[in-house]
Design a protein around this motif. Structure first.
Motif, mmCIF file in Angstrom:
data_model
loop_
_atom_site.group_PDB
_atom_site.id
_atom_site.type_symbol
_atom_site.label_atom_id
_atom_site.label_comp_id
_atom_site.label_asym_id
_atom_site.label_seq_id
_atom_site.Cartn_x
_atom_site.Cartn_y
_atom_site.Cartn_z
ATOM 1 N N THR A 46 4.635 -36.834 6.815
ATOM 2 C CA THR A 46 3.371 -36.399 7.401
ATOM 3 C C THR A 46 3.085 -34.995 6.919
ATOM 4 N N ILE A 47 1.854 -34.769 6.465
ATOM 5 C CA ILE A 47 1.413 -33.414 6.103
ATOM 6 C C ILE A 47 0.361 -33.019 7.128
ATOM 7 N N ALA A 48 0.583 -31.897 7.786
ATOM 8 C CA ALA A 48 -0.343 -31.435 8.821
ATOM 9 C C ALA A 48 -0.941 -30.097 8.418
ATOM 10 N N CYS A 49 -2.207 -29.928 8.728
ATOM 11 C CA CYS A 49 -2.883 -28.653 8.504
ATOM 12 C C CYS A 49 -3.019 -27.967 9.866
ATOM 13 N N MET A 50 -2.431 -26.810 9.972
ATOM 14 C CA MET A 50 -2.434 -26.070 11.232
ATOM 15 C C MET A 50 -3.775 -25.365 11.433
ATOM 16 N N GLU A 51 -3.992 -24.840 12.628
ATOM 17 C CA GLU A 51 -5.259 -24.164 12.933
ATOM 18 C C GLU A 51 -5.533 -22.996 11.992
ATOM 19 N N ASP A 52 -4.469 -22.329 11.527
ATOM 20 C CA ASP A 52 -4.654 -21.199 10.621
ATOM 21 C C ASP A 52 -4.759 -21.646 9.156
ATOM 22 N N ARG A 53 -4.921 -22.951 8.928
ATOM 23 C CA ARG A 53 -5.087 -23.583 7.609
ATOM 24 C C ARG A 53 -3.776 -23.664 6.824
ATOM 25 N N ARG A 54 -2.659 -23.252 7.416
ATOM 26 C CA ARG A 54 -1.343 -23.376 6.798
ATOM 27 C C ARG A 54 -0.917 -24.837 6.901
ATOM 28 N N GLU A 55 -0.262 -25.328 5.869
ATOM 29 C CA GLU A 55 0.219 -26.711 5.878
ATOM 30 C C GLU A 55 1.716 -26.753 6.143
ATOM 31 N N VAL A 56 2.124 -27.764 6.883
ATOM 32 C CA VAL A 56 3.534 -28.059 7.091
ATOM 33 C C VAL A 56 3.710 -29.560 6.908
ATOM 34 N N ALA A 57 4.903 -29.945 6.556
ATOM 35 C CA ALA A 57 5.191 -31.372 6.368
ATOM 36 C C ALA A 57 6.437 -31.734 7.150
ATOM 37 N N TYR A 58 6.509 -33.004 7.519
ATOM 38 C CA TYR A 58 7.670 -33.510 8.240
ATOM 39 C C TYR A 58 8.057 -34.846 7.630
ATOM 40 N N PHE A 59 9.359 -35.030 7.408
ATOM 41 C CA PHE A 59 9.859 -36.333 7.005
ATOM 42 C C PHE A 59 11.254 -36.519 7.560
ATOM 43 N N GLU A 60 11.672 -37.771 7.618
ATOM 44 C CA GLU A 60 12.976 -38.087 8.189
ATOM 45 C C GLU A 60 13.901 -38.688 7.151
#
Length: 97
Positions: free
Chosen positions: A36-50
């Motif tokens: 999953t790639i998420a865009c945070m409120e401050d436009r920074r991206e983070v990703a999560y995988f298992e």
């Protein structure tokens, strides 16, 4: 299983998501793991995988770049939304009546 197909068919309207089917086409980056790639409120991206051992959160530019490349490859292989939904209907009617 039929109820799961019904849920997938309703998801675009009910949840506001796009559903794309990638047919079995051998090796591609989508076969390695889900992410999953998420865009945070401050436009920074983070990703999560298992992995089998644990989950990972990624924020580094190079790591996110690799996931974006994987996502582009998967999207290029995927059916458009209307064809994906029709494929689900077809499989549901052929196998899960």
């Amino acid at each position: 299983m039929r109820e799961q197909f019904d849920h997938l068919l309703e998801a675009p309207k009910a949840l506001g998501v796009s559903l794309h089917i990638v047919k079995m086409r051998g090796d591609h980056l989508g076969n390695t793991s889900s992410f999953t790639i998420a865009c945070m409120e401050d436009r920074r991206e983070v990703a999560y995988f298992e992995s089998p051992a644990r989950g990972f959160t990624l924020e580094e530019h190079d790591e996110l770049g690799a996931l974006h490349r994987a996502l582009r490859e998967i999207r290029a292989l995927a059916l458009p939304v209307d064809e994906s939904l029709e494929f689900i209907r077809k499989v549901r009617s052929e196998r899960w009546t």
